[in-house]
Design an enzyme around this catalytic site. Structure first.
Site, PDB file in Angstrom:
ATOM      1  N   LEU A 132       0.827  -1.195   0.000  1.00  0.00           N
ATOM      2  CA  LEU A 132       0.000   0.000   0.000  1.00  0.00           C
ATOM      3  C   LEU A 132       0.870   1.257   0.000  1.00  0.00           C
ATOM      4  CD1 LEU A 132      -3.291   0.506   1.880  1.00  0.00           C
ATOM      5  CD2 LEU A 132      -1.533   2.264   2.059  1.00  0.00           C
ATOM      6  N   GLN A 137       2.521   1.900  -3.321  1.00  0.00           N
ATOM      7  CA  GLN A 137       1.581   2.466  -4.281  1.00  0.00           C
ATOM      8  C   GLN A 137       1.252   3.919  -3.949  1.00  0.00           C
ATOM      9  OE1 GLN A 137       0.278   1.543  -7.098  1.00  0.00           O
ATOM     10  NE2 GLN A 137      -1.249   3.169  -7.307  1.00  0.00           N
ATOM     11  N   GLU A 138       1.037   4.205  -2.681  1.00  0.00           N
ATOM     12  CA  GLU A 138       0.585   5.528  -2.271  1.00  0.00           C
ATOM     13  C   GLU A 138       1.663   6.598  -2.425  1.00  0.00           C
ATOM     14  OE1 GLU A 138      -2.218   6.723  -1.466  1.00  0.00           O
ATOM     15  OE2 GLU A 138      -3.537   5.097  -0.857  1.00  0.00           O
ATOM     16  N   SER A 139       2.872   6.310  -1.996  1.00  0.00           N
ATOM     17  CA  SER A 139       3.892   7.363  -1.900  1.00  0.00           C
ATOM     18  C   SER A 139       5.245   6.981  -2.460  1.00  0.00           C
ATOM     19  CB  SER A 139       4.079   7.750  -0.429  1.00  0.00           C
ATOM     20  OG  SER A 139       4.645   6.656   0.297  1.00  0.00           O
ATOM     21  N   TYR A 171      -5.549   0.851  -8.791  1.00  0.00           N
ATOM     22  CA  TYR A 171      -4.969   0.857  -7.446  1.00  0.00           C
ATOM     23  C   TYR A 171      -5.039  -0.542  -6.835  1.00  0.00           C
ATOM     24  CZ  TYR A 171      -4.526   2.320  -2.504  1.00  0.00           C
ATOM     25  OH  TYR A 171      -4.142   2.464  -1.195  1.00  0.00           O
TER      26      TYR A 171
END
Length: 647
Positions: free
Chosen positions: A503, A506-508, A614
């Site tokens: 996660l 993917q996010e940052s 996502y």
């Protein structure tokens, strides 16, 4: 001594001089240099240039890598008092770096204020800067008797569906009075504005029209939006020719919403009369397809696609195929796949769904699964699960790196990016790194990635692999950053460690300060309200400025993911979607029996492409991290019968 050896000696000496900051100075001395840097920046912000200059001299004497940053800041802070010759010397010395680019963009504003047209044109780089700077550049070209170039640029800025800054008025007004301007450009902009929902701006454009012909088109357009039935007078509109293309296409869209059968009957007449442009044809087809799908006219939808196949885009085939998939109409899905262009059919996505559909109607999809089950991809991993095979990660490992052959100026830029990260000038660190690496060879980028990884600069390391398209070097692309914090969060929430890593990747991509346009912050991209609620539930103090701190952000983000996981009966697919799109939205996507869909179908038919991609990425990244951590991936944890229905 030969030139190559001389170069290597000089380069090595320079590298050693700059690279060994920590080696030449104690940790206390390094911290003092960083504090001096920050003090210099604060002094510049207060206008205290004498203090800044004294601190700058100290940084130069210590050969501190951020000394040039202070010099750049002093030039910027001096504004109109800055010395142009000194700026030019700085730009030349630091050409190609973020230092030079940042100074150049700020200096352009000074030159604009001074109306220094020649110097502005000499140092403006096309496709850079904001719209105000771009428009002043065109004004400067015009004033320097380079009208043809100025007008060409004006056309590009004109043909957008929104208002441009006032700075653009000068060049727009002169272009509109020239022989190279046509009122057709105003018509095109009017249509762009209407389709962008910029009604007020489109009304302004109406007021400046100086052509009776264009005025008639606009009146026809306004009439047809409220009364699309007038399109039944086909001969009149055909007589207007291609100039009425946008009028006809808008009318057909509006008619489709009121009377789909009438729109479907009229469309071939206008299409065959060749009075609708390709862009406008796509605009009509999108609407007709959407209306056919919404009205559940599956046979008519398919026949419409057959009749208009040369005009359909890949996304048109995709949305139609997805409608069949969501209905679990496997035969119709195969029909749609056969209708797709060959290249689209053969993509990993549609190869997987061809195999699934064939199995569902009693045929063997084994041949098609076999084509993709060795691929490191979401669909390849699904095919591997069906074939009961291990995931094929196809990982490569870079050779041990050395900076011996990296030019000294490159390495100094890398060091500057690293040091900006240490003093928490995060955005400038990222921009410095981008400018320092975007011109490197594949081999140099791998060295840069390894160098950054060795200094725990995880985001910079990942970005170098992206620039290099080094997709197979998983050790660099998927680092085990901030391991202790992620491990602690995994143990506290009982969520798989590979999921938390996937996660955050993917996010940052492990940029701890990064913020989204919506306001989400940090490694796990938490919205302030979400973070505040997580802190309350954990009974810890909420501090927004702590969201850039890894341990704090990871703990709060993991808590929110745990709540989503529990809310959706420990389903990691739904919980992952909820982390991106929100729990309420996922609840809406589970209504109308969608919660009974096989999970792979549910993911594929998520209405938001961002959330769909996502979730796919999280499942893929989870598999990669699970392999690194010796865990079971999320896809492997899911019950096969649940995920693949009755297959």
């Amino acid at each position: 001594m030969n030139l190559k050896l001389t170069y290597l000696l000089v380069a090595t000496a320079s590298i050693l001089l700059g690279a060994n900051l920590q080696a030449q100075n104690t940790s206390e001395e390094v911290e003092q240099l960083r504090e001096n840097f920050l003090d210099a920046q604060r002094a510049i912000n207060r206008g205290n240039f004498r203090t800044a200059e004294d601190l700058h001299e100290q940084l130069i004497e210590a050969d501190y890598v951020l000394a040039p940053y202070v010099e750049m800041s002093m030039h910027i802070g001096s504004g109109s008092r800055a010395d142009d010759e000194q700026i030019l010397a700085f730009l030349e010395e630091h050409e190609g770096t973020w230092l030079a680019e940042k100074l150049r963009l700020n200096w352009l504003n000074v030159l604009k204020s001074d109306r220094n047209y020649q110097l502005y044109v000499d140092h403006f780089v096309e496709d850079t800067g904001n719209k105000v700077q771009q428009c002043f550049y065109l004004e400067a070209l015009y004033r320097l008797d380079r009208q043809e170039e100025a007008f060409e640029g004006a056309k590009e800025l004109w043909l957008v569906g929104a208002s441009q800054p006032d700075q653009c008025d000068y060049i727009f007004n002169r272009w509109r009075r020239s022989s190279s301007f046509s009122e057709e450009y105003t018509w095109q902009r009017y249509i762009l504005a209407r389709r962008a929902g910029e009604i007020r701006f489109s009304n302004y454009l109406t007021s400046i029209i100086r052509s009776d012909e264009i005025d008639l088109r606009i009146r026809a357009y306004q009439t047809i939006r409220s009364n699309p039935e007038v399109l039944e007078n086909v001969d009149s509109f055909v007589e207007g020719g291609i100039g009425y293309s946008s009028v006809i296409s808008q009318g057909l869209r509006n008619l489709a919403a009121k009377d789909l059968d009438a729109a479907l009957e009229l469309w071939p007449q206008y299409r065959d009369a060749q009075v609708v442009s390709l862009d406008d044809a796509s605009y009509v087809i999108d609407s007709l397809l959407e209306e056919l799908i919404d009205s559940n006219q599956t046979d008519e939808l398919y026949q419409f696609a057959v009749d208009n196949r040369p005009l359909l885009l890949e996304e048109d085939f995709e949305v139609s195929a997805l409608s069949a998939l969501e209905a679990l109409d496997w035969q119709r899905l195969l029909d749609w796949l056969d209708l797709m262009p060959n290249q689209q059919q053969e993509s990993l996505q549609w190869t997987y769904w061809r195999a699934r559909a064939m199995n569902q109607i009693g045929l063997s999809g084994a041949e098609f699964y076999a084509r993709i089950d060795s691929r490191r991809d979401y669909y390849g991993f699904l095919a591997s699960l069906i074939d009961d095979q291990e995931f094929n990660l196809a990982e490569k490992y870079p050779a041990p790196y050395t900076t011996q052959y990296i030019p000294s100026e490159y390495l100094q830029d890398w060091q500057r990016a690293a040091e900006l990260e240490r003093v928490e000038y995060f955005n400038n660190s990222r921009l410095t790194w981008f400018h320092a690496t975007n011109h490197l060879s594949h081999e140099e980028l791998l060295v840069a990635s390894q160098w950054a990884a060795s200094k725990n600069l995880h985001y910079l390391s990942v970005q170098a692999t992206v620039t290099a398209k080094a997709w197979d070097f998983l050790e660099l692309r998927f680092p085990l950053a901030y391991y202790d914090s992620y491990r602690a969060a995994s143990e506290e929430t009982e969520l798989p460690l590979n999921w938390l890593y996937a996660l955050s990747r993917q996010e940052s991509a492990f940029s701890r300060d990064i913020a989204s346009g919506a306001g989400a912050k940090g490694l796990m991209q938490l919205m302030p309200a979400t973070a505040r609620e997580a802190a309350r539930l954990l009974d810890i103090r909420y501090q927004q400025d702590l969201l850039v701190e890894p341990a704090y952000n990871i703990r709060l983000g993991s808590n929110y993911l745990q709540r989503a996981y529990n809310r959706f009966d420990e389903n990691p697919i739904y919980a992952s979607a909820a982390y991106n799109a929100g729990i309420a939205r996922v609840n809406s996507w589970l209504r109308n029996d969608r919660d009974e869909l096989p999970l792979d179908v549910w993911v594929e038919t998520i209405p938001f492409n961002e959330t769909k991609n996502y979730v796919k990425n999280l499942m893929m990244f989870s598999a990669i991290y699970a392999d690194k951590l010796g865990e079971t991936s999320l896809l492997e944890q899911l019950d096969i019968a649940l995920f693949f229905g009755d297959e």
